[in-house]
Design a protein around this motif. Sequence first.
Motif, PDB file in Angstrom:
ATOM      1  N   TYR A   1     -21.458  32.786  16.550  1.00 36.10           N
ATOM      2  CA  TYR A   1     -21.167  34.212  16.458  1.00 36.10           C
ATOM      3  C   TYR A   1     -22.439  34.961  16.090  1.00 36.10           C
ATOM      4  O   TYR A   1     -23.282  34.459  15.353  1.00 36.10           O
ATOM      5  CB  TYR A   1     -20.100  34.477  15.392  1.00 36.10           C
ATOM      6  CG  TYR A   1     -18.748  33.961  15.817  1.00 36.10           C
ATOM      7  CD1 TYR A   1     -17.805  34.819  16.365  1.00 36.10           C
ATOM      8  CD2 TYR A   1     -18.436  32.613  15.716  1.00 36.10           C
ATOM      9  CE1 TYR A   1     -16.570  34.352  16.785  1.00 36.10           C
ATOM     10  CE2 TYR A   1     -17.208  32.125  16.136  1.00 36.10           C
ATOM     11  CZ  TYR A   1     -16.278  32.999  16.673  1.00 36.10           C
ATOM     12  OH  TYR A   1     -15.070  32.517  17.105  1.00 36.10           O
ATOM     13  N   GLU A   2     -22.553  36.175  16.619  1.00 44.40           N
ATOM     14  CA  GLU A   2     -23.679  37.045  16.304  1.00 44.40           C
ATOM     15  C   GLU A   2     -23.184  38.144  15.379  1.00 44.40           C
ATOM     16  O   GLU A   2     -22.084  38.685  15.580  1.00 44.40           O
ATOM     17  CB  GLU A   2     -24.226  37.643  17.597  1.00 44.40           C
ATOM     18  CG  GLU A   2     -25.470  38.489  17.395  1.00 44.40           C
ATOM     19  CD  GLU A   2     -26.070  38.908  18.722  1.00 44.40           C
ATOM     20  OE1 GLU A   2     -26.871  38.136  19.266  1.00 44.40           O
ATOM     21  OE2 GLU A   2     -25.701  39.996  19.205  1.00 44.40           O
ATOM     22  N   VAL A   3     -23.993  38.476  14.388  1.00 38.51           N
ATOM     23  CA  VAL A   3     -23.646  39.575  13.500  1.00 38.51           C
ATOM     24  C   VAL A   3     -23.767  40.864  14.306  1.00 38.51           C
ATOM     25  O   VAL A   3     -24.813  41.141  14.896  1.00 38.51           O
ATOM     26  CB  VAL A   3     -24.562  39.615  12.258  1.00 38.51           C
ATOM     27  CG1 VAL A   3     -24.194  40.787  11.355  1.00 38.51           C
ATOM     28  CG2 VAL A   3     -24.502  38.299  11.487  1.00 38.51           C
ATOM     29  N   ALA A   4     -22.690  41.621  14.372  1.00 38.96           N
ATOM     30  CA  ALA A   4     -22.646  42.872  15.133  1.00 38.96           C
ATOM     31  C   ALA A   4     -22.704  44.055  14.169  1.00 38.96           C
ATOM     32  O   ALA A   4     -22.712  43.875  12.947  1.00 38.96           O
ATOM     33  CB  ALA A   4     -21.360  42.921  15.957  1.00 38.96           C
ATOM     34  N   MET A   5     -22.725  45.254  14.730  1.00 37.38           N
ATOM     35  CA  MET A   5     -22.747  46.450  13.881  1.00 37.38           C
ATOM     36  C   MET A   5     -21.523  46.475  12.970  1.00 37.38           C
ATOM     37  O   MET A   5     -21.611  46.849  11.804  1.00 37.38           O
ATOM     38  CB  MET A   5     -22.784  47.719  14.725  1.00 37.38           C
ATOM     39  CG  MET A   5     -22.858  48.974  13.875  1.00 37.38           C
ATOM     40  SD  MET A   5     -22.895  50.500  14.814  1.00 37.38           S
ATOM     41  CE  MET A   5     -24.509  50.401  15.542  1.00 37.38           C
ATOM     42  N   CYS A   6     -20.424  46.030  13.510  1.00 35.73           N
ATOM     43  CA  CYS A   6     -19.189  45.969  12.733  1.00 35.73           C
ATOM     44  C   CYS A   6     -18.538  44.627  13.032  1.00 35.73           C
ATOM     45  O   CYS A   6     -17.944  44.443  14.090  1.00 35.73           O
ATOM     46  CB  CYS A   6     -18.281  47.118  13.158  1.00 35.73           C
ATOM     47  SG  CYS A   6     -17.444  47.905  11.810  1.00 35.73           S
ATOM     48  N   GLY A   7     -18.696  43.676  12.176  1.00 34.54           N
ATOM     49  CA  GLY A   7     -18.089  42.366  12.369  1.00 34.54           C
ATOM     50  C   GLY A   7     -19.005  41.383  13.093  1.00 34.54           C
ATOM     51  O   GLY A   7     -20.212  41.419  12.923  1.00 34.54           O
ATOM     52  N   PHE A   8     -18.398  40.535  13.926  1.00 36.70           N
ATOM     53  CA  PHE A   8     -19.097  39.430  14.574  1.00 36.70           C
ATOM     54  C   PHE A   8     -18.631  39.308  16.016  1.00 36.70           C
ATOM     55  O   PHE A   8     -17.452  39.460  16.292  1.00 36.70           O
ATOM     56  CB  PHE A   8     -18.811  38.119  13.830  1.00 36.70           C
ATOM     57  CG  PHE A   8     -19.094  38.203  12.362  1.00 36.70           C
ATOM     58  CD1 PHE A   8     -20.349  37.889  11.877  1.00 36.70           C
ATOM     59  CD2 PHE A   8     -18.119  38.597  11.466  1.00 36.70           C
ATOM     60  CE1 PHE A   8     -20.630  37.992  10.522  1.00 36.70           C
ATOM     61  CE2 PHE A   8     -18.383  38.690  10.114  1.00 36.70           C
ATOM     62  CZ  PHE A   8     -19.649  38.388   9.638  1.00 36.70           C
ATOM     63  N   ASP A   9     -19.563  39.022  16.915  1.00 35.88           N
ATOM     64  CA  ASP A   9     -19.252  38.806  18.322  1.00 35.88           C
ATOM     65  C   ASP A   9     -19.549  37.356  18.676  1.00 35.88           C
ATOM     66  O   ASP A   9     -20.626  36.845  18.328  1.00 35.88           O
ATOM     67  CB  ASP A   9     -20.077  39.722  19.228  1.00 35.88           C
ATOM     68  CG  ASP A   9     -19.757  41.198  19.039  1.00 35.88           C
ATOM     69  OD1 ASP A   9     -18.588  41.507  18.738  1.00 35.88           O
ATOM     70  OD2 ASP A   9     -20.674  42.021  19.204  1.00 35.88           O
ATOM     71  N   ARG A  10     -18.639  36.724  19.405  1.00 33.18           N
ATOM     72  CA  ARG A  10     -18.858  35.339  19.850  1.00 33.18           C
ATOM     73  C   ARG A  10     -19.912  35.348  20.947  1.00 33.18           C
ATOM     74  O   ARG A  10     -19.898  36.208  21.813  1.00 33.18           O
ATOM     75  CB  ARG A  10     -17.553  34.736  20.361  1.00 33.18           C
ATOM     76  CG  ARG A  10     -17.653  33.234  20.546  1.00 33.18           C
ATOM     77  CD  ARG A  10     -16.260  32.620  20.657  1.00 33.18           C
ATOM     78  NE  ARG A  10     -16.335  31.196  20.547  1.00 33.18           N
ATOM     79  CZ  ARG A  10     -16.592  30.380  21.564  1.00 33.18           C
ATOM     80  NH1 ARG A  10     -16.807  30.861  22.759  1.00 33.18           N
ATOM     81  NH2 ARG A  10     -16.635  29.070  21.373  1.00 33.18           N
ATOM     82  N   VAL A  11     -20.832  34.379  20.897  1.00 29.75           N
ATOM     83  CA  VAL A  11     -21.867  34.244  21.929  1.00 29.75           C
ATOM     84  C   VAL A  11     -21.730  32.902  22.625  1.00 29.75           C
ATOM     85  O   VAL A  11     -21.185  31.951  22.056  1.00 29.75           O
ATOM     86  CB  VAL A  11     -23.293  34.411  21.354  1.00 29.75           C
ATOM     87  CG1 VAL A  11     -23.507  35.810  20.828  1.00 29.75           C
ATOM     88  CG2 VAL A  11     -23.566  33.405  20.269  1.00 29.75           C
TER      89      VAL A  11
END
Length: 118
Positions: A104-114
Amino acid sequence: MVTSNEEITMKVTVYHKDFDTSSFTKVAVVNVPKEYASIKKAALEYAYRWTQNIADSWSHPQGVTDKNENVEIVADLPVRGGKTFGLRSSMMFDRMDFGGDDVYEVAMCGFDRVEEAA
């Protein structure tokens, strides 16, 4: 904080992004206690919180408030002018790896799976 290995049910490896080279450096392995490990979002938030410099340093030996015995620091601490500093806080574009293809990548709000591993 958890002290018993029986209570650790998940590990999250934290990678900080180097914005000059776009590469990643493995900085910590977070041993997530079972009360946070049943939901991935909670485990990611736990790893993120405990790799933050809020009151002091999460990684520096003299850190007290932001230090967590469940966080294994695996990167070398920076030394400048003969003085040892702690690692920076985790931030956007850093990665958190549950192992294998579960990154997962740290996003502006939460986390996005990569898709690709760090």
